[in-house]
Design an enzyme around this catalytic site. Structure first.
Site, PDB file in Angstrom:
ATOM      1  N   HIS A   1       5.002 -13.389   6.848  1.00  0.00           N
ATOM      2  CA  HIS A   1       5.291 -11.987   6.540  1.00  0.00           C
ATOM      3  C   HIS A   1       6.533 -11.896   5.660  1.00  0.00           C
ATOM      4  O   HIS A   1       7.439 -12.712   5.788  1.00  0.00           O
ATOM      5  CB  HIS A   1       5.513 -11.163   7.816  1.00  0.00           C
ATOM      6  CG  HIS A   1       5.316  -9.693   7.592  1.00  0.00           C
ATOM      7  ND1 HIS A   1       6.321  -8.883   7.133  1.00  0.00           N
ATOM      8  CD2 HIS A   1       4.219  -8.917   7.728  1.00  0.00           C
ATOM      9  CE1 HIS A   1       5.848  -7.656   7.014  1.00  0.00           C
ATOM     10  NE2 HIS A   1       4.575  -7.641   7.357  1.00  0.00           N
TER      11      HIS A   1
ATOM     12  N   HIS B   1      -2.430  -8.865   1.349  1.00  0.00           N
ATOM     13  CA  HIS B   1      -2.068  -7.654   2.131  1.00  0.00           C
ATOM     14  C   HIS B   1      -3.225  -7.400   3.110  1.00  0.00           C
ATOM     15  O   HIS B   1      -3.590  -8.275   3.873  1.00  0.00           O
ATOM     16  CB  HIS B   1      -1.796  -6.513   1.136  1.00  0.00           C
ATOM     17  CG  HIS B   1      -1.142  -5.299   1.698  1.00  0.00           C
ATOM     18  ND1 HIS B   1      -0.471  -5.260   2.894  1.00  0.00           N
ATOM     19  CD2 HIS B   1      -1.057  -4.014   1.209  1.00  0.00           C
ATOM     20  CE1 HIS B   1       0.001  -4.036   3.118  1.00  0.00           C
ATOM     21  NE2 HIS B   1      -0.351  -3.261   2.107  1.00  0.00           N
TER      22      HIS B   1
ATOM     23  N   ARG C   1       2.122  -5.954  16.641  1.00  0.00           N
ATOM     24  CA  ARG C   1       0.748  -5.450  16.503  1.00  0.00           C
ATOM     25  C   ARG C   1      -0.223  -6.569  16.872  1.00  0.00           C
ATOM     26  O   ARG C   1      -1.250  -6.338  17.521  1.00  0.00           O
ATOM     27  CB  ARG C   1       0.502  -4.957  15.057  1.00  0.00           C
ATOM     28  CG  ARG C   1       1.442  -3.828  14.649  1.00  0.00           C
ATOM     29  CD  ARG C   1       1.340  -3.501  13.157  1.00  0.00           C
ATOM     30  NE  ARG C   1       1.767  -4.592  12.299  1.00  0.00           N
ATOM     31  CZ  ARG C   1       1.745  -4.568  10.974  1.00  0.00           C
ATOM     32  NH1 ARG C   1       1.293  -3.491  10.349  1.00  0.00           N
ATOM     33  NH2 ARG C   1       2.169  -5.600  10.263  1.00  0.00           N
TER      34      ARG C   1
ATOM     35  N   SER D   1       0.829  -1.217   0.000  1.00  0.00           N
ATOM     36  CA  SER D   1       0.000   0.000   0.000  1.00  0.00           C
ATOM     37  C   SER D   1       0.858   1.259   0.000  1.00  0.00           C
ATOM     38  O   SER D   1       0.634   2.176  -0.807  1.00  0.00           O
ATOM     39  CB  SER D   1      -0.988   0.006   1.166  1.00  0.00           C
ATOM     40  OG  SER D   1      -0.387  -0.366   2.368  1.00  0.00           O
TER      41      SER D   1
ATOM     42  N   ASP E   1      -2.941  -9.198  11.071  1.00  0.00           N
ATOM     43  CA  ASP E   1      -4.315  -9.547  10.721  1.00  0.00           C
ATOM     44  C   ASP E   1      -4.859 -10.774  11.458  1.00  0.00           C
ATOM     45  O   ASP E   1      -6.041 -11.096  11.342  1.00  0.00           O
ATOM     46  CB  ASP E   1      -4.422  -9.794   9.209  1.00  0.00           C
ATOM     47  CG  ASP E   1      -4.149  -8.522   8.424  1.00  0.00           C
ATOM     48  OD1 ASP E   1      -4.554  -7.454   8.894  1.00  0.00           O
ATOM     49  OD2 ASP E   1      -3.521  -8.607   7.350  1.00  0.00           O
TER      50      ASP E   1
HETATM   51  N1  NMX Z   1       0.209 -20.136   4.854  1.00  0.00           N
HETATM   52  C1  NMX Z   1       0.650 -21.019   3.918  1.00  0.00           C
HETATM   53  N2  NMX Z   1       1.703 -20.808   3.140  1.00  0.00           N
HETATM   54  C2  NMX Z   1       2.379 -19.666   3.332  1.00  0.00           C
HETATM   55  C3  NMX Z   1       2.020 -18.727   4.310  1.00  0.00           C
HETATM   56  C4  NMX Z   1       0.871 -18.994   5.069  1.00  0.00           C
HETATM   57  N3  NMX Z   1       0.404 -18.133   5.971  1.00  0.00           N
HETATM   58  N4  NMX Z   1       2.889 -17.699   4.273  1.00  0.00           N
HETATM   59  C5  NMX Z   1       3.765 -17.986   3.287  1.00  0.00           C
HETATM   60  N5  NMX Z   1       3.460 -19.170   2.725  1.00  0.00           N
HETATM   61  C6  NMX Z   1       4.079 -19.802   1.557  1.00  0.00           C
HETATM   62  C7  NMX Z   1       3.987 -18.853   0.362  1.00  0.00           C
HETATM   63  O1  NMX Z   1       2.701 -18.925  -0.243  1.00  0.00           O
HETATM   64  C8  NMX Z   1       5.102 -19.363  -0.504  1.00  0.00           C
HETATM   65  O2  NMX Z   1       4.665 -20.530  -1.132  1.00  0.00           O
HETATM   66  P1  NMX Z   1       5.106 -20.890  -2.647  1.00  0.00           P
HETATM   67  O3  NMX Z   1       6.585 -21.083  -2.569  1.00  0.00           O
HETATM   68  O4  NMX Z   1       4.342 -22.128  -2.951  1.00  0.00           O
HETATM   69  O5  NMX Z   1       4.720 -19.719  -3.496  1.00  0.00           O
HETATM   70  C9  NMX Z   1       6.162 -19.758   0.532  1.00  0.00           C
HETATM   71  O6  NMX Z   1       5.460 -19.966   1.766  1.00  0.00           O
HETATM   72  C10 NMX Z   1       7.224 -18.714   0.753  1.00  0.00           C
HETATM   73  O7  NMX Z   1       6.596 -17.480   1.057  1.00  0.00           O
HETATM   74  P2  NMX Z   1       7.313 -16.426   2.033  1.00  0.00           P
HETATM   75  O8  NMX Z   1       8.598 -16.006   1.385  1.00  0.00           O
HETATM   76  O9  NMX Z   1       7.391 -16.956   3.407  1.00  0.00           O
HETATM   77  O10 NMX Z   1       6.239 -15.255   2.069  1.00  0.00           O
HETATM   78  P3  NMX Z   1       6.153 -13.975   1.124  1.00  0.00           P
HETATM   79  O11 NMX Z   1       7.114 -12.961   1.612  1.00  0.00           O
HETATM   80  O12 NMX Z   1       6.233 -14.338  -0.306  1.00  0.00           O
HETATM   81  O13 NMX Z   1       4.652 -13.498   1.397  1.00  0.00           O
HETATM   82  C11 NMX Z   1       2.772 -13.112   2.800  1.00  0.00           C
HETATM   83  C12 NMX Z   1       4.287 -12.909   2.625  1.00  0.00           C
HETATM   84  C13 NMX Z   1       2.301 -12.289   3.977  1.00  0.00           C
HETATM   85  C14 NMX Z   1       2.060 -12.625   1.546  1.00  0.00           C
HETATM   86  C15 NMX Z   1       2.506 -14.623   3.041  1.00  0.00           C
HETATM   87  O14 NMX Z   1       3.116 -15.017   4.249  1.00  0.00           O
HETATM   88  C16 NMX Z   1       1.035 -14.957   3.070  1.00  0.00           C
HETATM   89  O15 NMX Z   1       0.455 -15.206   2.006  1.00  0.00           O
HETATM   90  N6  NMX Z   1       0.388 -14.969   4.297  1.00  0.00           N
HETATM   91  C17 NMX Z   1      -1.023 -15.185   4.393  1.00  0.00           C
HETATM   92  C18 NMX Z   1      -1.778 -13.923   4.026  1.00  0.00           C
HETATM   93  C19 NMX Z   1      -1.594 -12.842   5.069  1.00  0.00           C
HETATM   94  O16 NMX Z   1      -1.718 -13.087   6.253  1.00  0.00           O
HETATM   95  N7  NMX Z   1      -1.327 -11.617   4.602  1.00  0.00           N
HETATM   96  C20 NMX Z   1      -1.279 -10.456   5.495  1.00  0.00           C
HETATM   97  C21 NMX Z   1       0.086  -9.807   5.627  1.00  0.00           C
HETATM   98  C22 NMX Z   1       0.040  -8.645   6.580  1.00  0.00           C
HETATM   99  N8  NMX Z   1      -0.698  -7.532   6.054  1.00  0.00           N
HETATM  100  O17 NMX Z   1      -1.515  -7.011   6.745  1.00  0.00           O
HETATM  101  O18 NMX Z   1      -0.499  -7.082   4.964  1.00  0.00           O
HETATM  102  C1  MLT Z   2       1.717  -3.980   6.492  1.00  0.00           C
HETATM  103  O1  MLT Z   2       1.326  -3.553   7.582  1.00  0.00           O
HETATM  104  O2  MLT Z   2       1.873  -3.240   5.517  1.00  0.00           O
HETATM  105  C2  MLT Z   2       1.896  -5.458   6.347  1.00  0.00           C
HETATM  106  O3  MLT Z   2       2.375  -6.037   7.517  1.00  0.00           O
HETATM  107  C3  MLT Z   2       2.611  -5.881   5.110  1.00  0.00           C
HETATM  108  C4  MLT Z   2       4.048  -5.480   4.955  1.00  0.00           C
HETATM  109  O4  MLT Z   2       4.686  -4.876   5.803  1.00  0.00           O
HETATM  110  O5  MLT Z   2       4.590  -5.852   3.884  1.00  0.00           O
END
Ligand code: NMX
Ligand code: MLT
Length: 419
Positions: free
Chosen positions: A305, A259, A314, A229, A360
């Site tokens: 994350h 996100h 948080r 964002s 979240d």
């Molecule tokens: N559940 C299952 N698999 C996961 C999760 C999870 N919570 N988090 C990461 N992975 C997987 C991810 O999909 C990826 O799989 P693949 O290789 O098959 O593509 C692998 O683990 C490696 O990902 P990471 O490097 O650990 O995570 P990345 O930095 O790419 O993404 C998020 C970070 C936050 C997008 C990811 O952890 C996620 O999808 N979490 C669930 C959604 C979420 O909670 N998002 C909110 C973030 C905070 N916010 O408010 O923005």
């Molecule tokens: C945020 O608050 O923006 C989320 O935790 C995602 C991030 O830092 O990438």
């Protein structure tokens, strides 16, 4: 008063940054591997952010203050801190609160636009369209068109930013009441502060809910510069688009399930658990449920994350709030059990680099407890708060004369031939 304080600081910051660039301009702070170029630029240090930093081991640090030390301050205080680097004294706090109150009135055209949208529009779509529509009154655009020098544009970025922050709680509350058939809009109450007034306009009259809104709107304010964002908003703002268009652009990114929309997904997941087991499952049952979800190729929302490698402070602040104010609530109990079960499951699966909860994972259960049950509204709450950090970052970038964002991309062919 805020503008005056900032003017003085900006003079000092500009000199500091000029001398840093002069002395250290050729130093290397990051290298980019091929995997990073294909991998969302994860870990690449390629931009600066003065308002906050995210430490992998301890989470958000706002202007040098670790979040856990300041989670009690109000959203207005944190906005002042983000912008100026200092906590406000009582007169600066009153000044910023007065400025926000003076901008509470939502223009009539915003309501007409929202009322004309399909009834099943997502609340985030409604919010960003409403914010974009405010562009018509942008002082930044008027000043730019009148030839204001580049060095002064930060002042009008700030003015539009304060207009937006003044009006956004009323717009968001109006969307809630309109979209979920809660009855007529509720007028703002000038005696209340920013977050209490928002709770009042939502129509949820509960003192503990007001405390939750104060915490909620403080905790989501900023997360350094590279999150989707903030980064999207800053990129759009770097083209000198108005603060309204720029903030809306970033919030459209917040509306993605990886996100900010994860808060909606997360509560949905918790309710699915509760529904599936007709209450709070045992830890073994919950573990199996999580594996089923992972094995069907879905993520566990609220966990993982891109930067953090620890439980998000948080999340911890929300859990502390829940433990203090909430008893006998199945939804919150499921969230507590997930915190025990999910990290070892994700560790065993071995994919997620961070198995810990993010912001979240807990917030939705608290909203649900106080009767804010429409979970596709939750990202709107995140947006109100995040607008503060985005605006603060935009003002500073404009004041520092950060140019248009334009990294270089390469083709796969180029990588094959040149690495
Ligand atoms: N559940 C299952 N698999 C996961 C999760 C999870 N919570 N988090 C990461 N992975 C997987 C991810 O999909 C990826 O799989 P693949 O290789 O098959 O593509 C692998 O683990 C490696 O990902 P990471 O490097 O650990 O995570 P990345 O930095 O790419 O993404 C998020 C970070 C936050 C997008 C990811 O952890 C996620 O999808 N979490 C669930 C959604 C979420 O909670 N998002 C909110 C973030 C905070 N916010 O408010 O923005
Ligand atoms: C945020 O608050 O923006 C989320 O935790 C995602 C991030 O830092 O990438």
């Amino acid at each position: 008063m805020l503008q005056k304080i900032l003017s003085e600081k900006i003079n000092i910051w500009q000199k500091e940054i000029h001398s840093v660039i002069k002395e250290k301009g050729d130093e290397v702070i990051s290298e980019v591997t091929v995997s990073q170029a294909y991998g969302g630029m994860r870990g690449v240090k390629g931009l600066t952010c003065e308002t906050s930093a995210v430490s992998a081991d301890s989470g958000l640090i706002i202007r040098g203050h670790p979040l856990k030390d300041i989670s009690h301050i109000s959203p207005e205080e944190v906005f002042f801190l983000l912008l100026t680097g200092e906590l406000p004294n009582s007169s600066s706090l009153k000044d910023i609160q007065d400025q926000l109150k003076n901008n509470q009135k939502v223009p009539e055209y915003v309501w007409r636009i929202l009322e004309s949208m399909p009834k099943n529009s997502h609340p985030m779509t409604m919010l960003t369209i409403a914010i974009q529509s405010l562009q018509v009154d942008s002082v930044f655009v008027k000043k730019y068109n009148a030839g204001t020098p580049k060095t002064d544009l930060w002042k009008w970025t700030l003015e539009d930013g304060i207009t937006l922050l003044g009006v956004i709680p009323g717009i968001a509350a109006g969307i809630y009441r309109m979209r979920f058939n809660k009855g007529a809009r509720i007028e703002p109450d000038k005696t209340l502060d920013w977050s209490a007034n928002f709770a009042h306009m939502l129509g949820i009259q509960n003192e503990d809910f007001k405390k939750l809104m104060r915490l909620y709107l403080m905790l989501h304010c900023d997360h350094e510069g590279g999150n989707v964002s903030a980064f999207s908003s800053l990129t759009v703002a770097s083209a000198l688009s108005s603060p309204f268009l720029s903030v809306a652009a970033g919030l459209n990114g917040l509306a993605g399930p990886l996100h900010g929309l994860a808060n909606q997904e997360c509560l949905k997941f918790v309710l699915d658990v509760q529904e599936h087991f007709k209450g709070v499952p045992s830890e073994k049952e919950l573990e199996d449920f999580c594996w089923d979800r992972l094995n069907s190729g879905r993520v566990i929302p609220g966990y993982g994350h891109a930067v953090l490698r620890c439980p998000d402070p948080r999340f911890t602040a929300f859990m502390e709030f829940g433990k203090k104010y909430i008893t006998n609530d199945d939804v919150f109990s499921v969230v507590q059990s997930l915190f025990k079960v999910v990290p070892p499951v994700l560790q065993e699966q071995g994919k997620a680099k961070n198995p810990w909860p993010n912001v979240d994972a807990a917030s939705g259960s608290l909203l649900y407890h106080y009767g804010l049950k429409e979970f596709n509204y939750y990202t709107v709450l995140f947006s109100i708060s995040r607008a503060m950090g985005i605006i603060a970052q935009m003002v500073i970038n404009r004041a520092m004369g950060i140019p248009i964002t334009r990294p270089k991309s390469v083709t796969t062919e180029w990588i094959k031939n040149n690495t």
